[in-house]
Scaffold this active site. Structure first.
Site, mmCIF file in Angstrom:
data_model
loop_
_atom_site.group_PDB
_atom_site.id
_atom_site.type_symbol
_atom_site.label_atom_id
_atom_site.label_comp_id
_atom_site.label_asym_id
_atom_site.label_seq_id
_atom_site.Cartn_x
_atom_site.Cartn_y
_atom_site.Cartn_z
ATOM 1 N N CYS A 32 -11.925 65.771 41.861
ATOM 2 C CA CYS A 32 -11.726 64.451 41.252
ATOM 3 C C CYS A 32 -12.668 64.268 40.062
ATOM 4 C CB CYS A 32 -11.965 63.348 42.278
ATOM 5 S SG CYS A 32 -11.756 61.683 41.595
ATOM 6 N N ASN A 40 -2.052 74.433 40.661
ATOM 7 C CA ASN A 40 -1.807 73.042 40.280
ATOM 8 C C ASN A 40 -2.101 72.875 38.787
ATOM 9 O OD1 ASN A 40 -3.585 69.951 40.700
ATOM 10 N ND2 ASN A 40 -1.398 70.156 40.525
ATOM 11 N N ARG A 51 1.091 64.624 38.922
ATOM 12 C CA ARG A 51 1.583 63.526 38.078
ATOM 13 C C ARG A 51 3.052 63.664 37.718
ATOM 14 N NH1 ARG A 51 -1.750 64.220 33.343
ATOM 15 N NH2 ARG A 51 -1.987 66.313 34.208
ATOM 16 N N GLN A 60 -7.013 64.475 53.093
ATOM 17 C CA GLN A 60 -8.053 64.862 52.142
ATOM 18 C C GLN A 60 -9.224 63.897 52.231
ATOM 19 O OE1 GLN A 60 -8.144 64.352 47.687
ATOM 20 N NE2 GLN A 60 -7.903 66.581 47.726
#
Length: 343
Positions: free
Chosen positions: A101, A215, A240, A71
């Site tokens: 992000c 996700n 996470r 990535q």
């Protein structure tokens, strides 16, 4: 078997790119536990251009770790093109561009989730990567919007060219040449709080013809199956919920891996393996420092481990760290809940 970008995968559950987490050591652990794919930590395209040693270190990949993508992040098509060309002969299965992000230092440079604010430039970055990647698949990872504390419900609808932004953005990325799209069902404003909006993921699945990876709020194989059923996504990405819990990747094929309690000995053995892999990869000193945070995640929810977590933060040598891992195996009597919803 599950098909993705011409690859045959043993399950639809993959490890997300996680800064400071998804290094070669943890990618190997995830693959060994059943992850179908993994992705490197995000690498700066500009860092590659300026030959940053730190960027090159993030690209360390070995065949034994399994199928892995690289990535990158950046907002300048020329830099993205350079990175794609630079990486085209690496052993990565695909090249992913980070467009999700939420971290301020990334967003202020118009990178990460800020790419949602300029779909045309994001498309130019994808086009540049596709052109330079020598036929290697180019994918993106996006969020469902920039504003909105509770997904898409609490903000004015974000519209681009007459459509909801998340749908229009995904369609534009497909047109630009993206071979697959990973969607974190949260806005940038949400960061990692609140509930992920699976309906927004379903909207994107219906709007594009390339595979979509879902996700957000996947903490078990049960969650993964529900996400696939509700959204129609091709694969499910775990982020996470995998912190200190690589067993989550075993659950798809082995329902017993989802057992409510895991023995302290099993947790300690996994920690020791993780530490040894880190030490081999990064050296003893760095491995000790990095293992402190992993120790906290592995033992989160374990009865009797709170004091031990405080002590491990003082460890500076391999012997000290290993002694705390052994102490965890001996001091924790009952194991821990495998429910990671608090993440």
């Amino acid at each position: 078997m599950y098909s993705f970008l011409g690859l045959e995968l043993k399950s639809p559950v993959v490890l997300a790119p996680l800064a400071g987490i998804s290094d070669r050591a943890y990618r190997k652990i995830a693959h060994d536990r059943g992850a179908a794919l993994a992705c490197t930590e995000m690498v700066s395209a500009k860092g590659l251009y300026y030959k940053s040693p730190g960027s090159e270190e993030l690209l360390d990949m070995r065949p034994e770790e399994g199928l892995t993508g690289i990535q990158i992040f950046g907002s300048e098509p020329e830099m993205i093109a350079f990175a794609a060309d630079y990486l085209k002969d690496r052993p990565n299965a695909f090249l992913d561009i980070n467009m999700g992000c939420p971290v301020p230092k990334v967003v202020k440079n118009h990178e990460g989730s800020a790419m949602l604010l300029d779909p045309d430039n994001a498309a130019r970055c994808v086009e540049a990567a596709v052109k330079a990647s020598n036929c290697k698949p180019v994918t993106i990872k996006m969020r469902i919007g920039f504003t909105g504390k509770d997904g898409l419900e609490s903000a004015e609808p974000q519209i681009w060219q007459g459509e909801p932004l998340h749908v229009a953005f995904a369609k534009r990325m497909e047109e630009a040449g993206a071979s697959a799209i990973a969607v974190h069902g949260r806005t940038r404003e949400q960061y990692y709080s609140g509930k992920a909006n699976w309906q927004a993921i379903a909207d994107i699945v219906k709007a594009v013809n390339v595979p979509v990876i879902g996700n957000g709020d996947v903490c078990s194989a049960k969650d993964a199956k529900e996400m696939m059923q509700q959204t129609g996504c091709s694969l499910v990405m775990v982020g996470r919920a995998a912190l200190g819990n690589p067993w989550i990747f075993s659950e798809w094929e082995d329902p017993l891996a989802a057992k409510k309690y895991r023995s302290s000995e099993e947790i300690a053995a996994q920690m020791q393996q993780h530490f040894e892999l880190l030490a081999k990869l990064k050296g003893e000193h760095t491995a000790v420092l990095e293992m402190r945070k992993h120790f906290g995640w592995y033992t989160k929810g374990v009865r009797g481990a709170a004091e031990l977590r405080k002590m491990v933060n003082t460890a500076v040598t391999a012997e000290e760290l290993s002694s705390y891992i052994k102490a965890a195996a001996e001091l924790v009597p009952a194991g821990r809940s495998n429910n990671h919803k608090e993440f």
